[in-house]
Motif scaffolding. Sequence first.
Motif, PDB file in Angstrom:
ATOM      1  N   THR A  54       0.863  -1.169   0.000  1.00  0.00           N
ATOM      2  CA  THR A  54       0.000   0.000   0.000  1.00  0.00           C
ATOM      3  C   THR A  54       0.901   1.221   0.000  1.00  0.00           C
ATOM      4  O   THR A  54       2.099   1.129   0.295  1.00  0.00           O
ATOM      5  N   SER A  55       0.320   2.359  -0.316  1.00  0.00           N
ATOM      6  CA  SER A  55       1.092   3.597  -0.271  1.00  0.00           C
ATOM      7  C   SER A  55       0.239   4.702   0.318  1.00  0.00           C
ATOM      8  O   SER A  55      -0.977   4.730   0.150  1.00  0.00           O
ATOM      9  N   ASP A  56       0.903   5.576   1.042  1.00  0.00           N
ATOM     10  CA  ASP A  56       0.264   6.751   1.617  1.00  0.00           C
ATOM     11  C   ASP A  56       1.041   7.974   1.183  1.00  0.00           C
ATOM     12  O   ASP A  56       2.275   7.954   1.148  1.00  0.00           O
ATOM     13  N   ARG A  57       0.321   9.021   0.874  1.00  0.00           N
ATOM     14  CA  ARG A  57       0.951  10.286   0.499  1.00  0.00           C
ATOM     15  C   ARG A  57       1.206  11.118   1.748  1.00  0.00           C
ATOM     16  O   ARG A  57       0.706  10.826   2.817  1.00  0.00           O
ATOM     17  N   GLY A  61       4.146   9.556   4.758  1.00  0.00           N
ATOM     18  CA  GLY A  61       3.709   8.533   3.812  1.00  0.00           C
ATOM     19  C   GLY A  61       4.846   7.670   3.305  1.00  0.00           C
ATOM     20  O   GLY A  61       5.989   7.781   3.734  1.00  0.00           O
TER      21      GLY A  61
END
Length: 147
Positions: A54-57, A61
């Motif tokens: 998953t990725s978070d900005r 992030g």
Amino acid sequence: MKRDSRLSSVLHALLHMAEEDGPMTSDKLAECLHTNPVVVRRTMGLLREAGIVTSDRGHSGGWRIAVDLNTVTLRQLHSALGEPAFFAMGNRNETPECLVEQAVNAALDDTFIKAEALLLERFSEITLADLAADFSRRYAEQRKQGR
């Protein structure tokens, strides 16, 4: 022909990520892999589509592993990367009516198919947890030797 090293790079990145408590930025992963952050984002995007990361900005992030390392095999990662070709070799198809070329291609095709099946079978047996355990063993051994 240039070798496709994305699987190796992805495994490298995922093992680094497994050692981290929090997310890793594309910049940090690029530093680990000696590549460009854009390459990391493009490749990790494929793993995100497969549900592996998953990725978070934002400020805190980055990329995170979204699965249990015991459940992801090299075969799944190979598939997530679009199943890059295993072999740079191929058949000559300049004169398909030539009986010699047909015989050669039949032998090569059969061999390539069997070799690829063997690789995929072995890839199905190796998990990210297996690689993480091997890394941990090697790291402990190196620390024990004082390096």
